[in-house]
Scaffold this motif. Structure first.
Motif, mmCIF file in Angstrom:
data_model
loop_
_atom_site.group_PDB
_atom_site.id
_atom_site.type_symbol
_atom_site.label_atom_id
_atom_site.label_comp_id
_atom_site.label_asym_id
_atom_site.label_seq_id
_atom_site.Cartn_x
_atom_site.Cartn_y
_atom_site.Cartn_z
ATOM 1 N N GLU A 148 -76.101 100.393 10.605
ATOM 2 C CA GLU A 148 -77.202 100.827 9.924
ATOM 3 C C GLU A 148 -77.533 99.695 9.017
ATOM 4 O O GLU A 148 -78.662 99.541 8.430
ATOM 5 N N ASP A 149 -76.819 98.577 8.833
ATOM 6 C CA ASP A 149 -77.187 97.226 8.162
ATOM 7 C C ASP A 149 -78.392 96.775 8.719
ATOM 8 O O ASP A 149 -78.534 96.265 9.830
ATOM 9 N N PRO A 150 -79.537 96.511 8.129
ATOM 10 C CA PRO A 150 -80.812 95.928 8.643
ATOM 11 C C PRO A 150 -80.950 94.470 9.008
ATOM 12 O O PRO A 150 -81.928 93.879 9.692
#
Length: 135
Positions: free
Chosen positions: A89-91
């Motif tokens: 989920e970390d961009p």
């Protein structure tokens, strides 16, 4: 351990196999990196001839002999799956610099990265079936 280069976090996977305590230490390290607002990208690499082989197979054996294999798998996946989800989920971009063997959870970590770069010595192995698990 983690080192930094101009906003890029470089996580050095220095353990050949992880037990539950080491998996939690890794999760805590990653969480500390992910909350750093100055981090612009993440590189995963191993040390020596191994990128990462994931969980320590000897832990599977010990727990199987002690009749606690289910608890060990639940503990390990209870740490790894949420960790992998947070990473997913970390961009910010993530790169796996695969310097050697990537097996089991280490292969999962490499596949989770946005890009993978393999050294000529890199070797990939699923290994899950050998301990009775599915990827």
């Amino acid at each position: 351990h983690v080192s930094w280069d101009d906003g890029i976090a470089i996580i050095h996977l220095s353990r050949v196999g992880f037990n539950a305590a080491a998996l939690q230490e890794l999760a805590d390290l990653v969480d500390g990196v992910l909350v750093n607002p100055e981090m612009t990208g993440l590189v995963w690499t191993g040390e020596g001839s191994t990128f990462s082989v994931g969980a320590d197979v000897r832990e599977f054996d010990r727990n199987a002999q002690a009749g606690t294999a289910r608890e060990f798998v639940e503990t390990a996946t209870g740490i790894l799956h949420p960790l992998f989800l947070r990473l997913h989920e970390d961009p910010r971009p993530q790169v796996a610099a695969i310097n050697g063997v990537a097996a089991g959870g280490g292969l999962g970590l490499a596949l989770l990265a946005d890009a993978r770069i393999g050294a000529p010595e890199a070797r990939l192995a699923a290994g899950y079936l050998g301990v009775g698990l599915a990827p």
